[in-house]
Scaffold this active site. Sequence first.
Site, PDB file in Angstrom:
ATOM      1  N   HIS A 121       5.219  11.544   4.938  1.00 24.95           N
ATOM      2  CA  HIS A 121       4.465  10.173   4.554  1.00 24.95           C
ATOM      3  C   HIS A 121       5.470   9.477   3.456  1.00 24.95           C
ATOM      4  O   HIS A 121       5.215   8.343   3.248  1.00 24.95           O
ATOM      5  CB  HIS A 121       3.077  10.495   4.224  1.00 24.95           C
ATOM      6  CG  HIS A 121       2.295   9.436   4.212  1.00 24.95           C
ATOM      7  ND1 HIS A 121       1.806   8.730   3.148  1.00 24.95           N
ATOM      8  CD2 HIS A 121       1.854   8.612   5.229  1.00 24.95           C
ATOM      9  CE1 HIS A 121       1.033   7.700   3.501  1.00 24.95           C
ATOM     10  NE2 HIS A 121       1.064   7.562   4.797  1.00 24.95           N
ATOM     11  N   HIS A 168      -2.103  -2.170   2.122  1.00 22.29           N
ATOM     12  CA  HIS A 168      -1.392  -0.881   2.509  1.00 22.29           C
ATOM     13  C   HIS A 168      -0.775   0.023   1.376  1.00 22.29           C
ATOM     14  O   HIS A 168      -0.368   0.946   1.427  1.00 22.29           O
ATOM     15  CB  HIS A 168      -0.403  -0.915   3.574  1.00 22.29           C
ATOM     16  CG  HIS A 168      -0.194   0.248   4.257  1.00 22.29           C
ATOM     17  ND1 HIS A 168       1.275   0.988   4.008  1.00 22.29           N
ATOM     18  CD2 HIS A 168      -0.522   1.017   5.209  1.00 22.29           C
ATOM     19  CE1 HIS A 168       1.268   2.011   4.800  1.00 22.29           C
ATOM     20  NE2 HIS A 168       0.240   2.061   5.468  1.00 22.29           N
TER      21      HIS A 168
END
Length: 594
Positions: free
Chosen positions: A249, A480
Amino acid sequence: MSQESQHGKWTLSSSDDDDDNVIPPTPPKNSDTYNNPEPQSKSNRMECSEARRAAHVNQNNPVKYENSPSPAVKRKRETEETGWDLSSSDDEAPKLNQQSQSKKSQPKHSSPKKVKKEDARPPSPHGPAYFKEEPADFFETNLSSMNDTFRFYLNKVTGIDKKYNTGALHIKEILSPMFGTLKESVQFNYCFDIPWMVEQYPPEFRDKPVMLVHGEKRESKARLIQQAQPYGHIRFCQAKLDIAFGTHHTKMMLLWYLEGFRVIILTSNLIRADWYQKTQGLWMSPLYPRLPEGSPETAGESPTNFKRDLLEYLEAYRAPELADWINRIKEHDLSETRVYLIGSTPGRFQGPAMEKWGHLRLRKLLSEHTKSIHNEEKWPIVGQFSSIGSMGIDKTKWLAGEFQRTLTTLGKGGNSSTSSETQMLLVYPSVDNVRTSLEGYPAGGSLPYSIQTAQRQLWLHSYFHHWQAETSGRTDAMPHIKTYMRVSPDFTQLAWFLVTSANLSKAAWGALEKNNTQMMVRSYELGVLFLPSAFNMSTFSVQKNVFPVTSSTKGFPVPFDLPPQRYSGKDQPWVWNIPYTNAPDTHGNIWVPS
């Protein structure tokens, strides 16, 4: 235990499986999304998670809001009004990522499992006609509006007032000659659209070598490699993911120039949707010059030990492909860095290694490089993120236990005894935040909190606060970005600030095991911690209006409004895999995810 809402009754699941996958484990992804195959044409690239794929379905084949909805939508409404009508197990969640995008007819909701197949899909969750080309004056041509005190920047957002983009950065600007004459680069990320990524490099750098560090396996890895076939300058490095439900990630760029070297740590995937109408953040390092020939290995270190920690993070990949980059970093002077690196790498760690990664790494830094503050128990923690993992049947299992103890640490004392008195305010978009956003309901494709996880932790609802960002002009640009901070009671000062890829999950931050003698981390994550002591300050003052940016700006540019506003009794957190049919979004559509 249940909770009524305008979207139905949330019934606590009979299952308390504590695995941390935010979206159902097929494929094992957990927060951002995109996995584009077939590079031959834009229409053949696809997203890499159910939530983004559902957004793509709704945008490409929108369901318009009507006062007299179709029988299919009525059935959906009846389902949500009588309860969630979903399995109590994450393992049985709907597999939208394998459902055909090209729907010729409305699906039968009462049917059993559908036949799943892969189909050609447009290049984004928004359909091929959604994106508009930015005008030339959208991009900066010089660095006069950049504030390099903290080197923390927001991304540019299409569709907002120009003043709120002055001093923000687009990926085209980051990769432009403004910042250096590029020779080679590495892109660490979770989701890639390779043809789009290549176009973001200016023509003069477009054929320079690029390495992509990713976590894809098997079929998704093959699709990623296939995307890169037309581009001979692209190479790959696969991150090892040995623990179930872990993801790669981390989002980082390593940029090697004729003039030196630079690191960018950011929150955006390498896909167009992430750089278009979402709120993102990044830290850009200074330009690091090359050290004189024959310099000792310890040369070029910063007061924050950033060089050592970056090298240790890269070495944790155990990847021969990164060896040359590790050596290049050793040859450069990183001494001007004023932030601390906080990474997560997959594994089970004991002894001193427990404090190398995840939230125990943050706890160690807060213990060693901050000081106790008068009435510090009244200084709230603010956490803001775009996805939420499973945290257990009650708050003490992780959030209000080990994680809050980390976030409330100030100085050597740790003050763990007062941590329970400290408020924790969690900022996560509500259904109405998403509905009224620039993107409308499809913005929820980047907020993959699932009903299977939400119904198991109804206690979390009391922590939630709205996303509101008038200070940066980004109230309608869904976040985000992921940030965590400690704020004074009047919300004017910060004890510290962190921007990171890590969402609110044990997979990202790690969880203690074996009577607190072992730390287990599932995913790769990366962020930077801003501590006042590294800037010769006692606290950071909060910048009231983030834009327009000037070189003399002194306050810290927190990207959303403080204090955050608590959800009302009618508000619900956005959950991606249930329908929203009671009100249209900004494009006149409703949300029917399957």
